[in-house]
Design an enzyme around this catalytic site. Structure first.
Site, PDB file in Angstrom:
ATOM      1  N   ASP A 199       0.835  -1.194   0.000  1.00  0.00           N
ATOM      2  CA  ASP A 199       0.000   0.000   0.000  1.00  0.00           C
ATOM      3  C   ASP A 199       0.868   1.241   0.000  1.00  0.00           C
ATOM      4  O   ASP A 199       2.075   1.169   0.148  1.00  0.00           O
ATOM      5  CB  ASP A 199      -0.821   0.035   1.300  1.00  0.00           C
ATOM      6  CG  ASP A 199      -2.049  -0.828   1.183  1.00  0.00           C
ATOM      7  OD1 ASP A 199      -2.504  -1.064   0.061  1.00  0.00           O
ATOM      8  OD2 ASP A 199      -2.554  -1.239   2.250  1.00  0.00           O
ATOM      9  N   LYS A 221      -3.442   3.056  -2.375  1.00  0.00           N
ATOM     10  CA  LYS A 221      -4.701   3.761  -2.604  1.00  0.00           C
ATOM     11  C   LYS A 221      -4.498   5.240  -2.336  1.00  0.00           C
ATOM     12  O   LYS A 221      -3.825   5.617  -1.390  1.00  0.00           O
ATOM     13  CB  LYS A 221      -5.772   3.237  -1.661  1.00  0.00           C
ATOM     14  CG  LYS A 221      -6.159   1.817  -1.956  1.00  0.00           C
ATOM     15  CD  LYS A 221      -7.129   1.354  -0.907  1.00  0.00           C
ATOM     16  CE  LYS A 221      -7.271  -0.155  -0.973  1.00  0.00           C
ATOM     17  NZ  LYS A 221      -7.431  -0.743   0.331  1.00  0.00           N
ATOM     18  N   MET A 328      -8.975   8.405   8.591  1.00  0.00           N
ATOM     19  CA  MET A 328      -9.497   8.827   7.280  1.00  0.00           C
ATOM     20  C   MET A 328     -10.525   9.940   7.437  1.00  0.00           C
ATOM     21  O   MET A 328     -11.541   9.954   6.753  1.00  0.00           O
ATOM     22  CB  MET A 328     -10.144   7.621   6.568  1.00  0.00           C
ATOM     23  CG  MET A 328      -9.154   6.497   6.319  1.00  0.00           C
ATOM     24  SD  MET A 328      -9.847   5.107   5.409  1.00  0.00           S
ATOM     25  CE  MET A 328     -10.582   4.142   6.727  1.00  0.00           C
TER      26      MET A 328
HETATM   27  N1  SAH Z   1      -4.769  -0.263   9.030  1.00  0.00           N
HETATM   28  C1  SAH Z   1      -4.320   1.074   9.267  1.00  0.00           C
HETATM   29  C2  SAH Z   1      -5.357   2.111   8.979  1.00  0.00           C
HETATM   30  C3  SAH Z   1      -5.771   2.185   7.539  1.00  0.00           C
HETATM   31  S1  SAH Z   1      -6.915   3.467   7.214  1.00  0.00           S
HETATM   32  C4  SAH Z   1      -3.808   1.168  10.706  1.00  0.00           C
HETATM   33  O1  SAH Z   1      -4.036   0.282  11.530  1.00  0.00           O
HETATM   34  O2  SAH Z   1      -3.129   2.152  11.000  1.00  0.00           O
HETATM   35  C5  SAH Z   1      -5.860   4.756   6.675  1.00  0.00           C
HETATM   36  C6  SAH Z   1      -5.806   5.862   7.698  1.00  0.00           C
HETATM   37  O3  SAH Z   1      -4.890   5.537   8.706  1.00  0.00           O
HETATM   38  C7  SAH Z   1      -5.331   7.178   7.178  1.00  0.00           C
HETATM   39  O4  SAH Z   1      -6.345   7.890   6.507  1.00  0.00           O
HETATM   40  C8  SAH Z   1      -4.926   7.870   8.463  1.00  0.00           C
HETATM   41  O5  SAH Z   1      -6.082   8.299   9.161  1.00  0.00           O
HETATM   42  C9  SAH Z   1      -4.340   6.727   9.225  1.00  0.00           C
HETATM   43  N2  SAH Z   1      -2.863   6.641   9.110  1.00  0.00           N
HETATM   44  C10 SAH Z   1      -2.153   5.553   8.768  1.00  0.00           C
HETATM   45  N3  SAH Z   1      -0.826   5.812   8.843  1.00  0.00           N
HETATM   46  C11 SAH Z   1      -0.703   7.077   9.246  1.00  0.00           C
HETATM   47  C12 SAH Z   1       0.400   7.928   9.528  1.00  0.00           C
HETATM   48  N4  SAH Z   1       1.660   7.515   9.407  1.00  0.00           N
HETATM   49  N5  SAH Z   1       0.159   9.188   9.941  1.00  0.00           N
HETATM   50  C13 SAH Z   1      -1.106   9.638  10.089  1.00  0.00           C
HETATM   51  N6  SAH Z   1      -2.179   8.874   9.837  1.00  0.00           N
HETATM   52  C14 SAH Z   1      -1.991   7.625   9.431  1.00  0.00           C
END
Ligand code: SAH
Length: 400
Positions: A199, A221, A328
């Protein structure tokens, strides 16, 4: 000095001494398949048991020079210096290599500290400083286990195959982006992968380093539209596994926190492809942490909810002591904050937005439910970002 690996299977090794160190040696040598002749007037209970079970031959008396005859290797672990010297002399005269415990000078052989993982073994010796050697070996062990060392086999290797079987998929949580926050198991699987389906989120920039030999399929995405539909991603995983490859599906954060990992797992399983799930550090908890915000905190927050969209807002507890973590959520922040106030949340509830957590571009914006949408607009806040609503959000220092 030369390092040498010896094959001790079915070869006689003489061990002199019956204490704890001797027992440890004996157990290690038995694992290597050696035949043990043990000489000592007395032995500890563990060695006595091994002798009773006929796993070792115990000669119950003091050492004699002729005990060395017929042995390929000698190990002396008594606490009597005179006996140690006698063993050393006898072995030297008979041209049999000997390890004289505690006396490197009198030893013609020594055992390096060992690191071993995935079918690779490394021996470390540091002259007369065995503790130093053990520390170096422990460091190497970590490199081997995490896949930081290039351990990928160049010939078929059963131990390695067992780590991830060809034709399977590992759903690996990549954490929030820092390579130090991928699990040891995750890194090991990445190092051995044939294909990595990645991803945009997670430790992507490091992929060429983490999975040096793998082909990388980027299904990243973008917010708002999907570069590859979930159906295509699912189909890709199954296709690649069916080619007999080791497939790592690397996902940001944890695969099962808004990561659609469950769907990928179900799809693979339904198509007969075995799946291993390796949890990851979710951004929901780790990104606030990167900004100094604990999602629970004594006297400030008793719990937290992780949500994404509007639908869940009415059902989450609305107390300032209950932390709300929104993933998100940047695009809809104006509606979300308005809706939360309508639902009875205190407009002065602190809100923090942490963009690009765990990267050099991390930035925190702190306001309240009332002010945050305007602040975010002015500061041009963008995804990916984690939004924290609740008293703990005030602990995030705003950066400017
Ligand atoms: N499975 C992932 C989440 C996926 S949804 C998890 O457990 O972290 C994607 C969302 O995750 C993004 O829109 C944001 O809200 C958050 N996100 C993931 N990595 C991030 C990062 N390094 N900094 C800020 N937000 C992050």
């Amino acid at each position: 000095m030369r390092a040498l690996a010896v094959d001790l299977r079915d070869r006689t090794v003489l061990v002199v001494g019956g204490g704890a160190v001797a027992e440890r040696r004996v157990r290690g040598l038995l694992e290597d398949g050696a035949r043990i002749r043990l000489v000592s007037p007395e032995v500890g209970p563990g060695l006595a048991e091994l002798a009773d079970a006929r796993r070792i031959a115990w000669i119950r008396r003091g050492f004699r020079a002729e005990d060395v005859d017929g042995a390929w290797l000698v190990w002396a672990h008594t606490d009597v210096p005179a006996v140690q010297a006698e063993v050393s002399d006898a072995a030297e005269k008979r041209r049999v290599f000997a390890v004289i415990g505690g006396d490197p000078e009198a030893s013609s052989a020594s055992t390096p500290a060992r690191a071993a993982a995935g079918g690779v073994q490394v021996g470390v010796s540091a002259g007369r400083d065995p503790v130093r050697a053990r520390r170096v070996a422990a460091w190497i062990q970590a490199q081997l286990e995490t896949g930081l060392a290039p351990t990928r086999p160049q010939r078929p290797d059963a131990a390695w195959e067992a780590a991830q079987r060809p034709g399977t998929v590992a759903l690996v949580g990549g954490g929030p982006g820092d390579p130090g926050l991928v699990t040891v198991r995750g890194r090991f699987l990445l190092a051995g992968a044939d294909v990595v389906v990645a991803d945009r989120l997670g430790p992507v920039s490091l992929l060429p380093h983490l999975a040096e030999h793998a082909r990388i399929i980027d299904v990243g995405k973008r917010a708002g539209y999907h570069r590859l539909s979930q159906d295509r991603i699912n189909a890709t995983l199954v296709e690649q596994a069916r080619l007999g490859l080791r497939v790592v599906r690397l996902k940001g954060g944890d695969p099962f926190v808004f990561g659609r990992g469950g769907e990928e797992e179900e799809y693979c399983a339904a198509h007969g492809v075995p799946v291993e799930v390796v949890p990851g550090i979710t951004s929901a908890i780790s990104v606030p942490a990167a900004a100094g915000i604990p999602v629970t905190h004594r006297n400030l927050s008793h719990g937290f909810s992780v949500v994404t969209a509007h639908e869940d807002l009415p059902v989450v507890p609305h107390a300032r002591e209950h932390t709300l973590v929104l993933l998100m959520g940047v695009r809809r922040l104006p509606e979300t904050s308005r809706r939360l106030i309508e639902l009875g949340h205190d407009p002065r509830t602190p809100v923090a937005i942490i963009e690009r957590g765990w990267t050099p571009e991390q930035r925190t914006t702190v306001g309240t439910l009332e002010t945050i949408a305007e602040l975010a607009r002015r500061r041009d806040v963008h995804a990916p970002a984690v939004i924290v609503v609740g008293d703990v959000a005030a602990m995030g220092a705003s950066s400017d």
